[in-house]
Write a protein that holds these residues in place. Structure first.
Motif, PDB file in Angstrom:
ATOM      1  N   MET A   1      41.988  52.542  27.592  1.00  0.00           N
ATOM      2  CA  MET A   1      42.175  50.581  28.249  1.00  0.00           C
ATOM      3  C   MET A   1      42.524  49.372  26.930  1.00  0.00           C
TER       4      MET A   1
ATOM      5  N   ALA B   1      46.275  48.644  26.040  1.00  0.00           N
ATOM      6  CA  ALA B   1      46.125  47.456  25.264  1.00  0.00           C
ATOM      7  C   ALA B   1      48.079  46.919  24.656  1.00  0.00           C
TER       8      ALA B   1
ATOM      9  N   GLY C   1      34.496  40.015  38.793  1.00  0.00           N
ATOM     10  CA  GLY C   1      35.384  41.208  39.482  1.00  0.00           C
ATOM     11  C   GLY C   1      35.667  41.340  40.961  1.00  0.00           C
TER      12      GLY C   1
ATOM     13  N   PRO D   1      40.845  38.090  38.945  1.00  0.00           N
ATOM     14  CA  PRO D   1      41.278  40.168  39.316  1.00  0.00           C
ATOM     15  C   PRO D   1      42.397  39.932  40.044  1.00  0.00           C
TER      16      PRO D   1
ATOM     17  N   ILE E   1      45.864  39.460  38.952  1.00  0.00           N
ATOM     18  CA  ILE E   1      45.968  40.242  37.735  1.00  0.00           C
ATOM     19  C   ILE E   1      46.961  41.218  39.115  1.00  0.00           C
TER      20      ILE E   1
ATOM     21  N   TRP F   1      52.584  47.850  33.641  1.00  0.00           N
ATOM     22  CA  TRP F   1      51.284  48.097  32.998  1.00  0.00           C
ATOM     23  C   TRP F   1      50.763  47.353  31.215  1.00  0.00           C
TER      24      TRP F   1
ATOM     25  N   VAL G   1      49.119  44.506  32.732  1.00  0.00           N
ATOM     26  CA  VAL G   1      48.207  45.077  33.608  1.00  0.00           C
ATOM     27  C   VAL G   1      46.752  45.058  33.023  1.00  0.00           C
ATOM     28  N   ILE G   2      47.292  45.900  31.455  1.00  0.00           N
ATOM     29  CA  ILE G   2      46.318  46.647  31.173  1.00  0.00           C
ATOM     30  C   ILE G   2      45.776  45.593  30.152  1.00  0.00           C
ATOM     31  N   SER G   3      46.581  44.701  29.571  1.00  0.00           N
ATOM     32  CA  SER G   3      45.932  43.815  28.601  1.00  0.00           C
ATOM     33  C   SER G   3      45.709  42.159  29.566  1.00  0.00           C
TER      34      SER G   3
ATOM     35  N   SER H   1      43.638  43.108  32.207  1.00  0.00           N
ATOM     36  CA  SER H   1      42.183  43.922  31.999  1.00  0.00           C
ATOM     37  C   SER H   1      40.998  44.038  30.547  1.00  0.00           C
TER      38      SER H   1
ATOM     39  N   SER I   1      39.903  40.492  30.946  1.00  0.00           N
ATOM     40  CA  SER I   1      38.627  40.110  32.205  1.00  0.00           C
ATOM     41  C   SER I   1      37.357  40.540  31.351  1.00  0.00           C
ATOM     42  N   VAL I   2      37.943  41.983  30.985  1.00  0.00           N
ATOM     43  CA  VAL I   2      36.280  42.150  30.930  1.00  0.00           C
ATOM     44  C   VAL I   2      35.814  41.894  29.585  1.00  0.00           C
TER      45      VAL I   2
END
Length: 275
Positions: free
Chosen positions: A29, A33, A206, A224, A227, A239, A242-244, A246, A249-250
């Motif tokens: 992931m 990104a 989440g 969430p 996104i 994508w 979405v991945i960046s 995510s 968010s982590v």
């Protein structure tokens, strides 16, 4: 001594591959990104082919109110955690330290709620809160998460592990139940409180189903839910964005666990053998 060293070596030999296997999806992931969409969908490779590609992050912040969604998620998660740290100890203390009729039955009912799937509760909650005009409000998202049955269970077990002599000495000195809870019991259950804070923050941060049902306005969405809105058609998924998003968010989850990890395992095991 030699057998202990051999055991430690064998433990590391076993744990290192498991840790790498668990970390691998996060690495994919993070790597993706910083790649353009064409490189993401072209197939797997260990390193970005063209260096660090930052356009994904720039496009996310330029196209969507990602900072607003981030703030919404932080606000909801923090308030929910504070609610659990206030209400769960009160219930857990009564179940662990106060002798009253029906205490065991009440504890069984609390534990029984843990087996109820959250999907079953969504429709009843919506039918309760939507007619009250709470759609598109943070209150509707926070209310169901202010108390956690698992938090009550975890604290109750931790409270049972605290010697009753400590409370008896406090009662002799003139402490009441509430003062004893905050002066004697809770200070001895700090790791469990931190564990509840981490677990509840992760859950609320989440959560997608309930916020997606109650929050429809763009400015009110959580991270969430926001996104998920990146996918404009059934066949087109950006994508890279979405991945960046995510990855963004982590970050709070990783920071929270990093600073509280020394309390996390101890909090899960405190009172584990108590009935």
């Amino acid at each position: 001594m030699k057998s202990t060293k051999k055991m430690n070596v064998l433990t590391y030999i076993l744990l290192i591959p498991i840790a790498l296997f668990a970390f691998f999806p996060f690495y994919v992931m993070l790597k993706s990104a910083f790649e353009p969409l064409s490189q993401i969908v072209s197939g797997f490779h260990f390193f970005p082919g063209n260096g660090l590609y930052l356009e994904n992050f720039k496009e996310v912040f330029a196209s969507y109110p990602i900072a607003r969604w981030f703030f919404n998620s932080v606000t909801i998660a923090v308030v929910a955690v504070l609610g659990n740290l206030i209400f769960c100890p009160l219930v857990a203390y009564a179940l662990a330290k106060v002798d009253f009729r029906g205490r065991k039955l009440l504890f069984i009912l609390v534990v029984a709620t843990l087996i109820i799937p959250v999907q079953i509760l969504v429709v009843p909650l919506y039918l309760m809160l939507a007619p009250l005009g709470l759609s598109n409000t943070f209150i509707a998202i926070i209310l169901p998460d202010l108390v956690s049955p698992f938090g009550i269970f975890l604290l109750r077990q931790a409270f049972l592990g605290i010697p009753k002599e400590l409370e008896e000495a406090a009662f002799i000195d003139g402490c009441g139940r509430i003062r004893s809870l905050f002066r004697i019991v809770l200070p001895n259950a700090i790791p469990t409180l931190f564990t509840i804070a981490v677990l509840k923050f992760m859950w609320v941060w989440g959560d997608f189903m309930w916020p997606s049902l109650m929050l429809t306005k763009e400015a009110m969405k959580t991270l969430p839910v926001g996104i998920a809105s990146f996918q404009t058609t059934s066949s087109l998924v950006p994508w890279g964005m979405v991945i960046s998003a995510s990855v963004i968010s982590v970050i709070p989850i990783l920071l929270l666990f990093f600073f509280l990890q020394k309390y996390f395992v101890k909090g899960l095991t405190d009172g584990a053998v108590k009935g």
